[in-house]
Design a protein around this motif. Sequence first.
Motif, PDB file in Angstrom:
ATOM      1  N   ASP A   1      28.352   0.213  65.794  1.00 24.61           N
ATOM      2  CA  ASP A   1      28.525   1.471  65.850  1.00 24.61           C
ATOM      3  C   ASP A   1      29.887   2.150  65.182  1.00 24.61           C
ATOM      4  O   ASP A   1      30.053   3.217  64.654  1.00 24.61           O
ATOM      5  CB  ASP A   1      28.576   1.885  67.411  1.00 24.61           C
ATOM      6  CG  ASP A   1      27.129   2.110  68.029  1.00 24.61           C
ATOM      7  OD1 ASP A   1      26.263   1.926  67.357  1.00 24.61           O
ATOM      8  OD2 ASP A   1      27.249   2.013  69.437  1.00 24.61           O
ATOM      9  N   GLU A   2      30.796   1.098  65.317  1.00 20.20           N
ATOM     10  CA  GLU A   2      32.242   1.399  64.610  1.00 20.20           C
ATOM     11  C   GLU A   2      31.959   1.518  62.956  1.00 20.20           C
ATOM     12  O   GLU A   2      32.500   2.133  62.352  1.00 20.20           O
ATOM     13  CB  GLU A   2      33.202   0.480  64.960  1.00 20.20           C
ATOM     14  CG  GLU A   2      33.569   0.426  66.397  1.00 20.20           C
ATOM     15  CD  GLU A   2      34.807  -0.529  66.816  1.00 20.20           C
ATOM     16  OE1 GLU A   2      35.082  -1.391  65.925  1.00 20.20           O
ATOM     17  OE2 GLU A   2      34.717  -0.596  67.934  1.00 20.20           O
TER      18      GLU A   2
ATOM     19  N   ALA B   1      30.079   4.604  62.252  1.00 17.72           N
ATOM     20  CA  ALA B   1      31.185   5.807  62.454  1.00 17.72           C
ATOM     21  C   ALA B   1      31.912   5.900  60.929  1.00 17.72           C
ATOM     22  O   ALA B   1      32.317   6.953  60.473  1.00 17.72           O
ATOM     23  CB  ALA B   1      31.908   5.721  63.416  1.00 17.72           C
TER      24      ALA B   1
ATOM     25  N   THR C   1      29.606   7.160  58.350  1.00 16.80           N
ATOM     26  CA  THR C   1      28.971   8.832  58.345  1.00 16.80           C
ATOM     27  C   THR C   1      30.391   9.468  57.754  1.00 16.80           C
ATOM     28  O   THR C   1      30.030  10.586  57.395  1.00 16.80           O
ATOM     29  CB  THR C   1      28.737   9.044  59.566  1.00 16.80           C
ATOM     30  OG1 THR C   1      29.465   8.482  60.841  1.00 16.80           O
ATOM     31  CG2 THR C   1      27.155   8.285  59.844  1.00 16.80           C
ATOM     32  N   ALA C   2      31.523   9.094  58.234  1.00 15.62           N
ATOM     33  CA  ALA C   2      32.659   9.846  57.731  1.00 15.62           C
ATOM     34  C   ALA C   2      32.741  10.073  56.188  1.00 15.62           C
ATOM     35  O   ALA C   2      33.021  11.042  55.594  1.00 15.62           O
ATOM     36  CB  ALA C   2      34.041   9.205  58.319  1.00 15.62           C
TER      37      ALA C   2
ATOM     38  N   THR D   1      21.655  10.975  60.127  1.00 14.65           N
ATOM     39  CA  THR D   1      21.857  10.959  61.766  1.00 14.65           C
ATOM     40  C   THR D   1      21.613   9.406  62.415  1.00 14.65           C
ATOM     41  O   THR D   1      20.477   8.851  61.678  1.00 14.65           O
ATOM     42  CB  THR D   1      20.941  11.926  62.450  1.00 14.65           C
ATOM     43  OG1 THR D   1      19.537  11.823  62.453  1.00 14.65           O
ATOM     44  CG2 THR D   1      21.371  13.191  62.184  1.00 14.65           C
TER      45      THR D   1
END
Length: 124
Positions: free
Chosen positions: A25-26, A29, A32-33, A46
């Motif tokens: 998940d990190e 993140a 997606t940034a 998404t």
Amino acid sequence: MSEHIVPIAIVVRFTLHPGAEAEFDELVAATTAGIRAYEPGTIVYTVHRVDGAPRERIFYELYRDREALNHHQVQPHTRRFMAERERFLESRQADFLALADGKVPVGDQSLQSATVFMEGPLGE
């Protein structure tokens, strides 16, 4: 390029190794940034958790066209994700989608001609 924009949609289902969820998940993140900052042709990107299946992640990706997908694939944040994700994965399934019918965002210039998709193999 033709007068019609043909969007590309992809759904990817990842099953993570037990205990890999937080690190994966990190990584997502950070990825997606980069997508938000540098990919105007990525309309939707998404990532979903699945209720009752904590090791599952489902990605839904919608690109304006093939050029936008190609742009996404060569970005440093995407290349990092592709290289680093494997250590977290138990399995991966990707499906390219052809739009058969639906609702697209009103006023989204990148999807104005999305109905062209409905005339393809699934919409016959």
